[in-house]
Design an enzyme around this catalytic site. Structure first.
Site, PDB file in Angstrom:
ATOM      1  N   ARG A 290      33.662  54.438  41.565  1.00 51.20           N
ATOM      2  CA  ARG A 290      34.990  54.174  41.925  1.00 51.20           C
ATOM      3  C   ARG A 290      35.798  55.602  41.753  1.00 51.20           C
ATOM      4  NH1 ARG A 290      38.833  51.120  44.611  1.00 51.20           N
ATOM      5  NH2 ARG A 290      40.833  51.493  43.725  1.00 51.20           N
TER       6      ARG A 290
ATOM      7  N   ARG B 232      27.228  55.358  31.090  1.00 49.63           N
ATOM      8  CA  ARG B 232      28.225  55.971  31.982  1.00 49.63           C
ATOM      9  C   ARG B 232      29.660  56.357  31.184  1.00 49.63           C
ATOM     10  NH1 ARG B 232      29.258  52.704  37.624  1.00 49.63           N
ATOM     11  NH2 ARG B 232      31.081  54.244  37.284  1.00 49.63           N
TER      12      ARG B 232
ATOM     13  N   CYS C 249      31.976  49.749  39.103  1.00 46.67           N
ATOM     14  CA  CYS C 249      31.507  48.546  38.538  1.00 46.67           C
ATOM     15  C   CYS C 249      32.110  47.337  39.229  1.00 46.67           C
ATOM     16  CB  CYS C 249      32.109  48.410  37.122  1.00 46.67           C
ATOM     17  SG  CYS C 249      31.696  49.793  36.097  1.00 46.67           S
TER      18      CYS C 249
ATOM     19  N   LYS D 285      36.929  59.014  28.654  1.00 42.68           N
ATOM     20  CA  LYS D 285      36.233  59.484  30.197  1.00 42.68           C
ATOM     21  C   LYS D 285      37.198  59.088  31.203  1.00 42.68           C
ATOM     22  CE  LYS D 285      34.687  55.293  32.218  1.00 42.68           C
ATOM     23  NZ  LYS D 285      35.197  54.992  33.469  1.00 42.68           N
ATOM     24  N   ASN D 286      38.208  58.364  30.926  1.00 45.57           N
ATOM     25  CA  ASN D 286      39.421  58.066  32.197  1.00 45.57           C
ATOM     26  C   ASN D 286      40.300  59.103  32.160  1.00 45.57           C
ATOM     27  OD1 ASN D 286      37.746  56.248  32.909  1.00 45.57           O
ATOM     28  ND2 ASN D 286      39.015  54.450  32.204  1.00 45.57           N
TER      29      ASN D 286
ATOM     30  N   ARG E  68      38.426  45.817  44.473  1.00 42.34           N
ATOM     31  CA  ARG E  68      39.104  47.282  44.112  1.00 42.34           C
ATOM     32  C   ARG E  68      39.378  47.995  45.463  1.00 42.34           C
ATOM     33  NH1 ARG E  68      35.755  49.943  39.331  1.00 42.34           N
ATOM     34  NH2 ARG E  68      37.747  50.736  38.682  1.00 42.34           N
ATOM     35  N   PRO E  69      40.541  47.475  46.133  1.00 44.94           N
ATOM     36  CA  PRO E  69      40.553  47.917  47.438  1.00 44.94           C
ATOM     37  C   PRO E  69      41.240  49.391  47.364  1.00 44.94           C
ATOM     38  CG  PRO E  69      42.117  46.261  46.826  1.00 44.94           C
ATOM     39  CD  PRO E  69      41.185  46.456  45.621  1.00 44.94           C
ATOM     40  N   ILE E  70      41.580  49.984  48.625  1.00 48.90           N
ATOM     41  CA  ILE E  70      41.987  51.382  48.585  1.00 48.90           C
ATOM     42  C   ILE E  70      43.247  51.629  49.286  1.00 48.90           C
ATOM     43  CG2 ILE E  70      39.872  52.599  48.048  1.00 48.90           C
ATOM     44  CD1 ILE E  70      40.173  53.754  50.836  1.00 48.90           C
ATOM     45  N   ASP E  71      44.049  50.559  49.428  1.00 47.40           N
ATOM     46  CA  ASP E  71      45.138  50.423  50.412  1.00 47.40           C
ATOM     47  C   ASP E  71      46.254  51.365  49.787  1.00 47.40           C
ATOM     48  OD1 ASP E  71      45.057  48.295  48.309  1.00 47.40           O
ATOM     49  OD2 ASP E  71      47.015  47.723  49.060  1.00 47.40           O
ATOM     50  N   LEU E  72      46.559  51.353  48.528  1.00 45.91           N
ATOM     51  CA  LEU E  72      47.427  52.502  47.755  1.00 45.91           C
ATOM     52  C   LEU E  72      47.128  53.846  48.433  1.00 45.91           C
ATOM     53  CD1 LEU E  72      48.036  50.889  44.342  1.00 45.91           C
ATOM     54  CD2 LEU E  72      49.334  50.243  46.365  1.00 45.91           C
TER      55      LEU E  72
ATOM     56  N   ILE F 257      43.998  41.910  35.783  1.00 44.62           N
ATOM     57  CA  ILE F 257      44.064  43.196  36.496  1.00 44.62           C
ATOM     58  C   ILE F 257      42.957  42.961  37.637  1.00 44.62           C
ATOM     59  CG2 ILE F 257      43.995  45.759  36.545  1.00 44.62           C
ATOM     60  CD1 ILE F 257      46.050  45.004  34.929  1.00 44.62           C
TER      61      ILE F 257
ATOM     62  N   ASP G 166      40.041  47.041  30.057  1.00 44.04           N
ATOM     63  CA  ASP G 166      38.773  47.720  29.559  1.00 44.04           C
ATOM     64  C   ASP G 166      38.379  47.303  28.077  1.00 44.04           C
ATOM     65  OD1 ASP G 166      38.640  48.829  31.913  1.00 44.04           O
ATOM     66  OD2 ASP G 166      39.403  50.845  31.123  1.00 44.04           O
TER      67      ASP G 166
HETATM   68  C1  EPZ Z   1      41.264  52.542  36.266  1.00 45.55           C
HETATM   69  O1  EPZ Z   1      40.545  52.044  37.535  1.00 45.55           O
HETATM   70  C2  EPZ Z   1      40.179  52.654  35.245  1.00 45.55           C
HETATM   71  N1  EPZ Z   1      39.269  53.820  35.823  1.00 45.55           N
HETATM   72  C3  EPZ Z   1      39.488  51.582  34.778  1.00 45.55           C
HETATM   73  O2  EPZ Z   1      38.357  51.828  33.872  1.00 45.55           O
HETATM   74  C4  EPZ Z   1      40.424  50.476  34.345  1.00 45.55           C
HETATM   75  O3  EPZ Z   1      39.948  49.402  34.254  1.00 45.55           O
HETATM   76  C5  EPZ Z   1      41.636  50.418  35.477  1.00 45.55           C
HETATM   77  O4  EPZ Z   1      42.176  51.764  35.898  1.00 45.55           O
HETATM   78  C6  EPZ Z   1      42.737  49.605  34.823  1.00 45.55           C
HETATM   79  O5  EPZ Z   1      43.286  50.136  33.497  1.00 45.55           O
HETATM   80  C7  EPZ Z   1      39.441  55.296  35.628  1.00 45.55           C
HETATM   81  O6  EPZ Z   1      40.416  55.642  35.235  1.00 45.55           O
HETATM   82  C8  EPZ Z   1      38.430  56.116  36.174  1.00 45.55           C
HETATM   83  P1  EPZ Z   1      43.693  50.646  39.228  1.00 45.55           P
HETATM   84  P2  EPZ Z   1      41.461  52.040  38.712  1.00 45.55           P
HETATM   85  O7  EPZ Z   1      43.755  51.073  40.475  1.00 45.55           O
HETATM   86  O8  EPZ Z   1      42.486  53.224  38.798  1.00 45.55           O
HETATM   87  C9  EPZ Z   1      44.419  47.014  42.266  1.00 45.55           C
HETATM   88  C10 EPZ Z   1      36.413  51.709  33.111  1.00 45.55           C
HETATM   89  O9  EPZ Z   1      35.325  50.804  32.619  1.00 45.55           O
HETATM   90  N2  EPZ Z   1      44.351  48.083  43.571  1.00 45.55           N
HETATM   91  O10 EPZ Z   1      44.721  50.728  38.419  1.00 45.55           O
HETATM   92  O11 EPZ Z   1      40.405  51.888  39.803  1.00 45.55           O
HETATM   93  C11 EPZ Z   1      43.320  46.972  41.813  1.00 45.55           C
HETATM   94  O12 EPZ Z   1      42.280  46.218  42.701  1.00 45.55           O
HETATM   95  C12 EPZ Z   1      37.061  51.354  34.248  1.00 45.55           C
HETATM   96  O13 EPZ Z   1      36.542  52.593  32.421  1.00 45.55           O
HETATM   97  C13 EPZ Z   1      44.753  47.992  44.804  1.00 45.55           C
HETATM   98  O14 EPZ Z   1      45.064  46.677  44.855  1.00 45.55           O
HETATM   99  O15 EPZ Z   1      42.250  50.717  38.633  1.00 45.55           O
HETATM  100  C14 EPZ Z   1      43.604  46.256  40.609  1.00 45.55           C
HETATM  101  O16 EPZ Z   1      43.845  45.015  40.532  1.00 45.55           O
HETATM  102  C15 EPZ Z   1      36.747  50.286  35.113  1.00 45.55           C
HETATM  103  N3  EPZ Z   1      44.839  48.898  45.791  1.00 45.55           N
HETATM  104  C16 EPZ Z   1      44.655  47.079  40.300  1.00 45.55           C
HETATM  105  O17 EPZ Z   1      45.153  47.456  41.335  1.00 45.55           O
HETATM  106  C17 EPZ Z   1      44.671  50.159  45.523  1.00 45.55           C
HETATM  107  O18 EPZ Z   1      44.509  50.896  46.400  1.00 45.55           O
HETATM  108  C18 EPZ Z   1      44.718  48.252  39.053  1.00 45.55           C
HETATM  109  O19 EPZ Z   1      43.567  48.859  39.573  1.00 45.55           O
HETATM  110  C19 EPZ Z   1      44.277  50.555  44.264  1.00 45.55           C
HETATM  111  C20 EPZ Z   1      44.243  49.344  43.276  1.00 45.55           C
END
Ligand code: EPZ
Length: 440
Positions: free
Chosen positions: A105, A417, A129, A34-35, A134-138, A346, A324
């Site tokens: 997301r 999903r 989920c 999926k990812n 799950r912020p989007i600042d990055l 995480i 995950d």
């Molecule tokens: C990906 O989510 C996966 N989703 C998630 O899988 C997985 O749990 C996660 O990576 C961690 O491996 C997809 O690939 C579609 P991150 P993602 O950005 O990219 C913080 C599943 O069940 N962060 O790597 O959204 C965030 O809050 C899902 O398949 C910021 O602070 O995760 C977290 O603490 C759920 N600001 C950390 O980074 C941002 O702008 C890592 O999250 C972005 C993220």
């Protein structure tokens, strides 16, 4: 051709547990990841024409991403089961569908390619989920570095570029983020000049996405390491190389844990054991009998009285233990001897499901929102459960299989999903699982 979400049925799984017996046997096949398929689909916006992908998992998130793409201006056609073609249409829509984006997301993956191609994108705060803030600042910071302007309005974000193009930039991510790395990797392909991404996530899906883009003309170096360089090189062209979706690491790990807990012998086929090192190591150290070949993992319980030892686990970005697999691994630890700890580093909301394991008979002490202690082994009893997210939902399926008596798991949509034909695959190795209409 793609079904809109409103038509989705409310269903539940009814599972008759094995009461700890290790009787499952046979082979189980891993679907495409999926990812990785979600960013691959998002990358269709970078193409002059389009491409075909095979081994695409038939899961709800793929359908939702297909719906989003159709509305933006990419034709999505299912050629055969697990094979889809993506073709650029003539007219584009710069606004992401609100209803779908709010619930998924991964919709944020589209913002990079859309902004790079159309110079503008409108989207609501992406949901997904319930596993933390799950912020989007990055994303916001990165787009600003590439020369875009961001308006945070009541109903979402509007991002514009001044002259219709993103500029190449040097972007340092304060955290390693899977989707932020992929989003900017794709944005860099159509940006003007060179983009350098630092402190990137290093998951195998990122290298796989980059290899795919390179095979269609992109110039990318370093994917799979913490620094990625991209030279903007214009629209990609279909080189008629069919993309084969890589195997899903999380499905592989979940079946491996299920096999350790309840199989006489299980062969996990069409997977990539090299991507699973940490999971295989930890399970082996705990006492699980695992063998690997190039594309298979074999888990065997020769002695039904085999004791597994407790372990302390900390989730970590790849190549560390994946968040995950935290929930399925916690089920494993309820059956391991002694005390174990699970430290989720995480996401902050990702241990809430454990209160249901306690209802089933697990002994779990919550230290704080990030850390739990598990005492085992404890016998689990079947219960009525509700899937809270994709991964905890599958963990409930595993818990129900090892429990005594019948369990009902509502909200099967969450499991659908992320997992293709889960009840078919599990029935094939001897699990008594039925999908029925939910009364809720
Ligand atoms: C990906 O989510 C996966 N989703 C998630 O899988 C997985 O749990 C996660 O990576 C961690 O491996 C997809 O690939 C579609 P991150 P993602 O950005 O990219 C913080 C599943 O069940 N962060 O790597 O959204 C965030 O809050 C899902 O398949 C910021 O602070 O995760 C977290 O603490 C759920 N600001 C950390 O980074 C941002 O702008 C890592 O999250 C972005 C993220």
């Amino acid at each position: 051709m793609i079904v809109m979400e409103e038509t989705i049925k409310k269903e539940k799984f009814v599972i008759k547990g094995l009461a700890g017996r290790k009787t499952l046997s046979g082979s189980i096949s891993i679907s495409g990841a999926k990812n990785v398929v979600l960013p691959i689909m998002a990358s269709s916006i970078l193409f002059e024409d389009g491409f075909t992908a095979t081994n695409v998992p038939e899961i709800e998130d793929v359908k939702r991403m297909g719906e989003l793409l159709e509305q933006i201006g990419v034709g999505v056609e299912q050629k055969n089961k697990n094979t889809y073609s993506f073709k650029i249409k003539k007219q584009f829509n710069k606004e992401l569908n609100k209803e779908i984006s709010k619930k998924m997301r991964a919709s944020i993956l589209l913002t990079g390619p859309m902004l790079a191609r159309f110079g503008e994108v409108h989207f609501p705060h992406p949901g997904g989920c319930v596993i933390g803030k799950r912020p989007i600042d990055l994303f916001v910071n990165g787009f600003e570095k590439m020369g875009a302007e961001i308006k945070d309005e009541n109903d979402g974000y509007k991002i514009y570029t001044k002259n219709g193009k993103l500029n190449g930039a040097e972007i340092f991510f304060n955290l390693q983020s899977h989707t932020a790395t992929e989003t900017f990797l794709m944005a860099g392909v159509l940006a003007k000049g060179k983009t350098v991404l630092k402190n990137c996530a290093m998951e195998p899906e990122i290298k796989n996405l980059a290899d795919f883009l390179v095979s269609h003309g992109a110039k990318i170096n370093g994917a799979g390491t913490s620094t990625i360089k991209i030279i903007g090189s214009g629209l990609l062209k279909d080189k008629k190389i069919k993309y084969v979706t890589m195997p899903d690491r999380i499905e592989t790990g979940s079946f491996l844990i299920l096999g350790a807990l309840s199989a006489k012998k299980m062969v996990i086929e069409k997977c990539n054991p090299d991507d699973m090192e940490v999971v295989i190591n930890i399970l082996k150290e705990s006492g699980v009998n695992i063998k690997t070949t190039k594309n298979e993992i074999i888990v065997e319980n020769n002695n039904s009285k085999q004791i597994f030892n407790g372990v302390n686990i900390k989730t970590h970005e790849y190549p560390g233990f994946p968040t995950d697999l935290q929930a399925p691994m916690t089920i494993f630890l309820t059956q391991a001897q002694g005390e174990s700890t699970m430290f989720e580093t995480i996401f902050e909301g990702r241990l809430n499901y454990t209160e249901n394991l306690v209802r089933m008979g697990a002994e779990i002490l919550v230290w704080n929102p990030y850390k739990i202690e598990i005492k085992g082994p404890r016998k689990l009893k079947g219960k009525k459960l509700e899937s809270p997210d994709i991964r905890a939902g599958l963990a409930f399926v595993i818990a129900s299989i090892i429990a005594k008596g019948e369990s009902e798991i509502d909200n099967v949509y969450y499991i659908d999903r992320g997992y293709e034909n889960i009840e078919g695959k599990l029935s094939g190795i001897g699990v008594d699982i039925k999908r029925t209409e939910s009364s809720q």
